[in-house]
Write an enzyme that holds these catalytic residues in place. Structure first.
Site, PDB file in Angstrom:
ATOM      1  N   ASP A   1     -44.628  20.438  17.028  1.00  0.00           N
ATOM      2  CA  ASP A   1     -43.581  21.473  16.918  1.00  0.00           C
ATOM      3  C   ASP A   1     -42.442  21.170  15.946  1.00  0.00           C
ATOM      4  O   ASP A   1     -41.277  21.486  16.239  1.00  0.00           O
ATOM      5  CB  ASP A   1     -42.984  21.751  18.300  1.00  0.00           C
ATOM      6  CG  ASP A   1     -43.982  22.323  19.275  1.00  0.00           C
ATOM      7  OD1 ASP A   1     -45.145  22.532  18.892  1.00  0.00           O
ATOM      8  OD2 ASP A   1     -43.603  22.547  20.448  1.00  0.00           O
TER       9      ASP A   1
ATOM     10  N   LYS B   1     -49.386  27.471  20.074  1.00  0.00           N
ATOM     11  CA  LYS B   1     -49.289  27.480  21.528  1.00  0.00           C
ATOM     12  C   LYS B   1     -48.106  28.326  21.976  1.00  0.00           C
ATOM     13  O   LYS B   1     -47.197  28.617  21.190  1.00  0.00           O
ATOM     14  CB  LYS B   1     -49.142  26.046  22.063  1.00  0.00           C
ATOM     15  CG  LYS B   1     -47.900  25.297  21.577  1.00  0.00           C
ATOM     16  CD  LYS B   1     -47.995  23.816  21.950  1.00  0.00           C
ATOM     17  CE  LYS B   1     -46.770  23.039  21.495  1.00  0.00           C
ATOM     18  NZ  LYS B   1     -45.578  23.330  22.310  1.00  0.00           N
TER      19      LYS B   1
ATOM     20  N   CYS C   1     -42.042  19.130  25.047  1.00  0.00           N
ATOM     21  CA  CYS C   1     -43.387  19.417  24.522  1.00  0.00           C
ATOM     22  C   CYS C   1     -44.204  18.163  24.256  1.00  0.00           C
ATOM     23  O   CYS C   1     -45.411  18.144  24.516  1.00  0.00           O
ATOM     24  CB  CYS C   1     -43.273  20.274  23.266  1.00  0.00           C
ATOM     25  SG  CYS C   1     -42.653  21.934  23.620  1.00  0.00           S
TER      26      CYS C   1
END
Length: 231
Positions: free
Chosen positions: A26, A126, A159
């Site tokens: 991310d 995601k 995450c």
């Protein structure tokens, strides 16, 4: 092997490039920019930006060694059809109504330009904290014969850690790279790193980028006929 705590990685001494992937979680504009989701929530994105040179060094070393690189991106469909009522409520509470923050149609969904993404790298999109939830991440790993994962990216406590925990439950051999992960909450970052090592490595092992790069440099060259020989 890679020098790590509480034990060197991997545990059986068989570090094989073809079975290993560097996971880059991310590193998107929405988390690293001064106008994205992270900043809008009141967090300072500078600790996240600080790891970018280290992550790029790891990417270069992984490519040189023949290790697969997988990036993840978090965001919802532009029409928000994949967003639950609770997630919509949180979005409204965060003041994001009417914006394209955390939507795949927005510029903030893209990986920051400072990160070296090659055409042959794999990108997994995601909606959840874990890269495994509602994605083809595990299918890609199994199809490519990946058994060993090395984690970098943001945020360490959310995450990265959620994906790490699920990976451990799926019996992947996991290494978290301490100086290639970051969070806007220093206490949460440090706690997440500490939790990797408890119970003698309940979530795998912890190593810094220098140790990882040194370990990767000892792997056989991918073009070498003996490239499949364990290091």
């Amino acid at each position: 092997m890679i020098k790590a705590i509480p034990f060197d990685y991997p545990y059986d001494g068989r570090l094989v490039a073809e079975n290993t992937a560097l996971i880059v979680i991310d590193l998107q504009q929405d988390f690293l920019s001064t106008s994205g989701y992270f900043a809008r929530k009141g967090y300072d994105p500078s600790p996240l930006r600080a790891i970018l040179p280290t992550v790029n060094r790891l990417i270069a070393a992984a490519r040189e060694a023949g290790v697969m690189i997988i990036h993840t991106r978090q965001g919802y469909r532009a029409d928000m059809a994949d967003m639950t009522p609770y997630e919509k409520w949180r979005r409204k509470r965060a003041g994001l109504d009417g914006t394209d923050v955390l939507l795949r149609s927005g510029a903030g969904f893209q990986i920051v330009p400072e990160i070296d993404v090659a055409p042959r790298d794999i990108i997994v999109d995601k909606t959840c904290n874990s890269a495994f939830t509602y994605t083809d991440f595990e299918l890609v790993l199994r199809a490519q014969g990946i058994t060993h994962l090395m984690f970098s990216g943001c945020t360490t406590d959310v995450c990265v850690h959620t994906t790490l925990r699920e990976a451990c439950d799926r019996n992947f051999q996991c290494l978290t790279i301490s100086d290639a992960c970051a969070s806007g909450d220093r206490q949460a970052h440090e706690a997440a790193l500490h939790m990797v090592t408890v119970e003698d490595g309940v979530f795998g092992v912890l190593a810094d980028s220098d140790a990882v790069i040194a370990g990767l440099s000892r792997l056989p060259c991918p073009t070498d006929p003996g490239a499949a020989t364990p290091a």
